[in-house]
Scaffold this active site. Structure first.
Site, PDB file in Angstrom:
ATOM      1  N   HIS A 116      -7.037   2.283   2.193  1.00  0.00           N
ATOM      2  CA  HIS A 116      -6.338   2.828   3.060  1.00  0.00           C
ATOM      3  C   HIS A 116      -7.174   4.073   3.187  1.00  0.00           C
ATOM      4  CE1 HIS A 116      -2.401   3.668   5.299  1.00  0.00           C
ATOM      5  NE2 HIS A 116      -3.351   4.736   5.676  1.00  0.00           N
ATOM      6  N   HIS A 164      -8.593   7.688   3.605  1.00  0.00           N
ATOM      7  CA  HIS A 164      -8.032   8.976   3.188  1.00  0.00           C
ATOM      8  C   HIS A 164      -9.241   9.556   2.654  1.00  0.00           C
ATOM      9  CE1 HIS A 164      -8.535   6.599  -0.587  1.00  0.00           C
ATOM     10  NE2 HIS A 164      -8.643   7.628  -1.408  1.00  0.00           N
ATOM     11  N   CYS A 195       0.759   3.638   3.651  1.00  0.00           N
ATOM     12  CA  CYS A 195       1.103   3.215   4.632  1.00  0.00           C
ATOM     13  C   CYS A 195       2.534   3.838   5.077  1.00  0.00           C
ATOM     14  CB  CYS A 195       1.368   1.887   4.660  1.00  0.00           C
ATOM     15  SG  CYS A 195      -0.172   0.613   4.831  1.00  0.00           S
ATOM     16  N   HIS A 237      -2.638   0.914   8.294  1.00  0.00           N
ATOM     17  CA  HIS A 237      -3.508   0.438   7.043  1.00  0.00           C
ATOM     18  C   HIS A 237      -5.062  -0.081   7.826  1.00  0.00           C
ATOM     19  CE1 HIS A 237      -4.037  -0.926   2.979  1.00  0.00           C
ATOM     20  NE2 HIS A 237      -4.848  -2.093   3.397  1.00  0.00           N
ATOM     21  N   CYS A 275       0.751  -1.260   0.086  1.00  0.00           N
ATOM     22  CA  CYS A 275      -0.046  -0.072   0.050  1.00  0.00           C
ATOM     23  C   CYS A 275       0.682   1.256  -0.011  1.00  0.00           C
ATOM     24  CB  CYS A 275      -0.997  -0.021   1.265  1.00  0.00           C
ATOM     25  SG  CYS A 275      -1.905   1.589   1.564  1.00  0.00           S
TER      26      CYS A 275
END
Length: 322
Positions: free
Chosen positions: A148, A150, A43, A97, A40
């Site tokens: 993730h 956001h 992260c 994460h 990811c």
């Protein structure tokens, strides 16, 4: 034709952003990607995989809590890139994460809201942009491509058509009544009581009467306040907002599981006076998708009355408090 196109019959505007087709997608089952965080780019430890940040909030040990970076696959940007003019940023809201607001710690949530306010203020300080929005796509049904947690910021030189209409309505209401339409709505909803989910000293959360989706909830300051970015800069106000969202959003997530949600920070745009506009944060579950009637008419079709949704969320808040 350019990347910004207006339909001559309906007036709808479309922004072409063909580069977004190349976005990574760890929520697509066909990708074979999993939820572990391996690989990811958002992260902690993967900072080399993202552009340098515009801004970031740091913990006492120097580790970052939240970061604002350029969007590598922007919807708007520089015209020489073949894009409609604008600004598009990604606001990474945790170094861990995790994939939803309900998993965020209070400190992470405060940092995320602070960063959103700072980036909205930075965009407001740029005279090019009349419109600024922070929005979250959480879950595949809400348009997310990376799990993730956001949000994103988008800033545009011109107001979108729906915003032009809202601004006009707000100014007409203020001219006719001497106070803002949102303040009026809040007082009417408080008096009726049937759609108020929660209240604090500064905030009210309610399920709007014309909510588009089941359990749609708006959070607004009870006192008149035009700009989210200015309101959230006050430490006590930030704490109150993060506490309300920290209690309320997990309950909405549980009520609509396994569906996703969007949240939209609607702050004062250009073209409307301070006295006429009142910021709000809209939490919009994505239980149903847009079908033919919605696409053709722009009408919303909600399968759960906001009054029933309010009762369910109130009961969940009461159970949570016990």
């Amino acid at each position: 034709m350019g990347p910004q196109r207006d339909d001559p019959l309906t007036g709808r505007r479309t922004l072409l952003a063909e580069s977004r087709a190349g976005r990574p997608n760890d929520l697509d089952p066909a990708s074979g990607a999993g939820p572990t965080g391996e690989g990811c780019p958002f992260c902690a430890g993967a900072e080399h995989r993202t552009p340098d940040p515009f801004d970031q909030l740091l913990a006492g040990d120097g580790a970052w809590l939240a970061r604002a970076i350029p969007n590598k696959y922007p919807a708007v940007g520089q015209p020489e890139q073949g894009l409609a003019p604008g600004l598009h940023e990604v606001l990474i809201e945790s170094p861990r994460h995790i994939d939803r607001v309900g998993q965020m710690t209070p400190r992470e949530l405060r940092a995320a809201l602070t960063l959103a306010g700072r980036r909205l203020q930075a965009a407001a300080d740029d005279d090019r942009f009349a419109y600024r929005l922070v929005f979250k796509n959480q879950g595949r049904s809400a348009g997310a491509s990376l799990g993730h947690v956001h949000s994103q910021l988008i800033a545009l030189e011109e107001l979108p058509g729906l915003v032009v209409e809202e601004v006009g309505r707000a100014e007409r209401f203020f001219r006719d009544h001497g106070h803002c339409a949102t303040c009026d709505l809040i007082e009417r909803e408080r008096a009726a009581g049937v759609r108020v989910v929660a209240q604090t000293e500064r905030l009210i959360a309610l399920c709007p009467a014309a909510g588009r989706q089941p359990c749609e909830t708006w959070v607004m300051p009870r006192g008149h306040a035009p700009r989210f970015e200015q309101w959230v800069a006050e430490a006590d106000a930030l704490l109150e907002l993060s506490d309300m969202l920290g209690r309320l959003v997990p309950l909405i997530e549980a009520a609509i599981a396994p569906h996703g949600l969007n949240w939209l920070v609607q702050t004062q745009p250009g073209g409307v006076s301070d006295a006429a506009y009142h910021w709000r944060l809209e939490i919009v579950p994505r239980v149903g998708s847009l079908a033919g009637a919605e696409l053709a008419t722009g009408l919303g079709l909600n399968v759960l009355a906001p009054e029933i949704a309010t009762q369910r969320l109130r009961a969940a808040l009461q159970e949570q408090a016990q």
